[in-house]
Design a protein around this motif. Structure first.
Motif, mmCIF file in Angstrom:
data_model
loop_
_atom_site.group_PDB
_atom_site.id
_atom_site.type_symbol
_atom_site.label_atom_id
_atom_site.label_comp_id
_atom_site.label_asym_id
_atom_site.label_seq_id
_atom_site.Cartn_x
_atom_site.Cartn_y
_atom_site.Cartn_z
ATOM 1 N N LEU A 1 89.156 0.412 67.195
ATOM 2 C CA LEU A 1 89.653 1.546 66.676
ATOM 3 C C LEU A 1 89.858 2.930 67.983
ATOM 4 C CD1 LEU A 1 88.914 2.082 63.020
ATOM 5 C CD2 LEU A 1 91.068 1.567 64.013
ATOM 6 N N PRO A 2 88.735 2.959 68.487
ATOM 7 C CA PRO A 2 88.731 4.056 69.337
ATOM 8 C C PRO A 2 89.824 3.842 70.623
ATOM 9 C CG PRO A 2 86.286 3.567 68.947
ATOM 10 C CD PRO A 2 87.271 2.803 68.146
ATOM 11 N N LYS A 3 89.743 2.591 71.086
ATOM 12 C CA LYS A 3 90.613 1.999 71.994
ATOM 13 C C LYS A 3 91.986 2.193 71.566
ATOM 14 C CE LYS A 3 87.366 -1.358 73.865
ATOM 15 N NZ LYS A 3 87.305 -1.046 75.297
ATOM 16 N N TRP A 4 92.228 1.931 70.262
ATOM 17 C CA TRP A 4 93.681 1.819 69.997
ATOM 18 C C TRP A 4 94.168 3.494 69.788
ATOM 19 C CZ3 TRP A 4 97.789 -0.644 69.017
ATOM 20 C CH2 TRP A 4 98.657 -0.328 67.897
ATOM 21 N N GLY A 5 93.478 4.399 69.302
ATOM 22 C CA GLY A 5 93.762 5.512 69.347
ATOM 23 C C GLY A 5 93.907 6.319 70.688
ATOM 24 N N ALA A 6 93.085 5.900 71.680
ATOM 25 C CA ALA A 6 93.441 6.275 72.937
ATOM 26 C C ALA A 6 94.536 5.854 73.769
ATOM 27 C CB ALA A 6 91.958 5.773 74.119
#
Length: 591
Positions: free
Chosen positions: A225-230
């Motif tokens: 999720l953090p990679k996706w949002g970034a």
């Protein structure tokens, strides 16, 4: 159950397990007895057959090469039919058979096989063979939407036994789980943009669909999720775009309400839908005061020209209503109208007024705002769009909306002037307004009786329907707009007391407009509209009867009938309308 109310698969199974765990043995027995009681006589045998402990099922072995080979064979057959489309078309001409509405044609034979193959791809997914499911879905999707030179092929809606949203979710979930974490973000983003569900008219798929398509936990979610949002922050993401929706969803899944709040406060100016997501999350927790405070602040911070302010103002109103704060309720209604000055929001303003004086002030302010907005808004995009919710689109303000504003404000002279030079044809068009004004005047001149006669009732209700953009109402919570309008106008007209001279002038004006409309319809032999002309003529006569001008009513009808003695179809419509008038006037004691 509608698609909008469909329960996701994960939610369904989680709920089933929760309820089974919560019920006692006696509870479960009571449930089964109730189900048995509700079973029809033809289904009793099936119910009893299912009322047993299922045998342990062996995990079926799905032959990968066999399934993919079957799909490839189907693709080859499909391509062969495409290549022979000319021959199929000529054959239909030779047989004196042709249906240009037939979008399937020779591809109808593929529906059963495609449905079966989609079922097998689903089985592969359900039993954990995700590599096979991914490849099978990908090959099957390649067929959907392909058309030959005659526009024929298999479309999504032809496969009515396939749950398309779930099929796409399984495909995307298979991609997620079979792609290494280091490559997953870019590949999933590409697939999300070009899945058939989006390509062929469905709403864009969301990442949460991958979570909800199976009770199995989504692996490596916390790392993804953090990679996706970034990554989504690096993409072009105007408000309302797919990338914007996926980013807001990623923030909600990763950081919850706090993340949505931070996103709205930091980026709300160019990502205003973040406010709506934040408010919706607060509403789920019934935090009405927080919604009210945040929504009011959003209205303060966002430019007054942004149409999406209307949706934010709706949150102000709903929260204020829940908290019983009338001033904030009025603020919400006004800001919603100011952002999107539509008829429905004008009625909301009418209803929010606490007394007659406040209502008159609000209506004057609303009319002024409509007139100020018309030059720019009338050429803009409609407030309703087939392609989405159009929250960012300005409202379309036409003369029909202006006409309602004039009437509700009591600007009778301005309304009459607006209608005088309008086209006497086309009253059924949603942009028409002459009919509304004429019919409203007829109702008022009839002294607003509690029960209108038959023909006047018909033309008045149609005048309301035709000026409300009624095609856009279903599904928006505004299906009662005609009922609202009738009630509001009835109360409004009951307070109108025109001087006799004004009544005489307006009545003559109405009869003149109606004469011109009848001449245009009957004189040009628009036979499908003869009924409309006849009902309108007799509605005028009904108004005159309610004014005790019986001789004038008879003279008007006789004059119109005398102008078209050879138009037998029109004369029949007049006879029918007069029959309805006589019956309804007898009921009200006006004859």
């Amino acid at each position: 159950m509608s698609i909008q109310n469909k329960i996701p698969l994960k939610t369904f199974w989680d709920t089933v397990e929760e309820r089974l765990a919560a019920y006692s043995i006696e509870d479960l027995r009571a449930i089964l007895r109730a189900m048995a009681q509700a079973t029809g006589s033809n289904d009793r045998q099936l119910f009893l057959a299912q009322l047993k402990v299922p045998e342990a099922e062996a995990t079926p072995v799905i032959q990968e090469q066999a399934l993919l080979a079957d799909i490839d064979d189907l693709i080859a057959e499909f391509e062969e039919v495409q290549e022979n489309a000319d021959a199929w078309e000529e054959e239909r001409w030779d047989e004196d058979y042709y249906d240009d509405e037939d979008g399937l044609g020779p591809y109808e034979d593929f529906i059963e096989s495609l449905t079966a193959l989609f079922d097998q791809a689903e089985a592969a997914f359900d039993y954990g063979d995700l590599d096979l499911a991914r490849e099978a879905y990908q090959r099957l999707f390649s067929i959907i939407g392909q058309e030959d030179d005659y526009g024929r092929g298999v479309q999504v809606y032809n496969l009515n036994q396939v749950d398309w949203e779930e099929a796409v979710a399984r495909y995307l979930r298979a991609i997620y789980e079979t792609t290494p974490l280091t490559e997953r973000v870019q590949i999933l983003h590409t697939k999300l943009q070009y899945t058939p569900r989006r390509q062929f008219g469905g709403k864009h798929p969301m990442f949460n669909d991958l979570i909800m398509i199976t009770p199995r936990p989504l692996p490596e979610l916390e790392q993804f999720l953090p990679k996706w949002g970034a990554y989504l922050r690096t993409q072009d993401a105007p408000s309302g775009s797919d990338n914007d929706a996926w980013l807001r969803e990623a923030v909600a899944l990763d950081q919850g309400i706090q993340g949505l709040e931070a996103l709205a406060r930091a980026e709300g100016q160019h990502r205003p839908r973040a406010y709506l997501d934040w408010f919706a999350a607060l509403a789920d927790e019934n935090r009405q005061q927080d919604i009210l405070d945040a929504a009011q602040q959003a209205l303060h911070d966002l430019p007054a020209t942004m149409p999406i302010r209307a949706a934010i103002a709706d949150y102000v109103y709903d929260a204020a209503k829940s908290l019983k704060q009338p001033e904030a309720m009025r603020l919400g209604r006004w800001e919603a109208f100011a952002a999107k000055p539509t008829l429905i929001r004008l009625l909301d303003l009418w209803d929010i007024a606490s007394d007659t004086q406040e209502r008159a002030t609000l209506m004057q302010q609303a009319l002024k705002h409509i007139k100020a907005q018309m030059p720019s808004a009338s050429t803009g995009a409609s407030s309703m769009s087939w392609g989405g919710d159009a929250l960012e689109h300005p409202a379309h303000i036409g003369n029909n909306t202006l006409a309602h504003a004039y009437l509700l404000t009591g600007e009778w002279t301005a309304a009459q002037k607006l209608a005088t030079d309008a086209n006497v044809l086309g009253w059924s068009n949603a942009t028409s307004y002459q009919g509304l004004i004429v019919e409203a005047f007829l109702v008022m001149l009839a002294n607003a009786p509690s029960t209108l006669p038959a023909n006047l009732t018909q033309v008045w209700e149609l005048g309301l329907v035709h000026t409300t953009d009624h095609w856009s109402l279903p599904g928006l919570g505004n299906d009662n707009i005609i009922t609202r309008l009738k009630s509001i106008y009835a109360a409004h007209f009951a307070q109108v007391h025109w001087p006799v001279a004004q009544q005489t002038q307006v009545m003559a004006w109405c009869l003149d407009i109606v004469q011109k409309r009848v001449a245009a319809i009957v004189g040009n032999q628009y036979r499908k509209s003869y009924n409309k002309a006849a009902v309108l003529v007799v509605a005028c006569a009904e108004t005159l009867h309610f004014r005790d001008e019986h001789a004038a009513a008879r003279a008007f009808v006789d004059e119109v009938r005398g102008r078209f003695p050879r138009h037998s179809a029109f004369q029949r419509e007049m006879k029918s309308a007069l029959h309805d008038m006589t019956r309804s006037l007898n009921v009200t004691g006006q004859t």
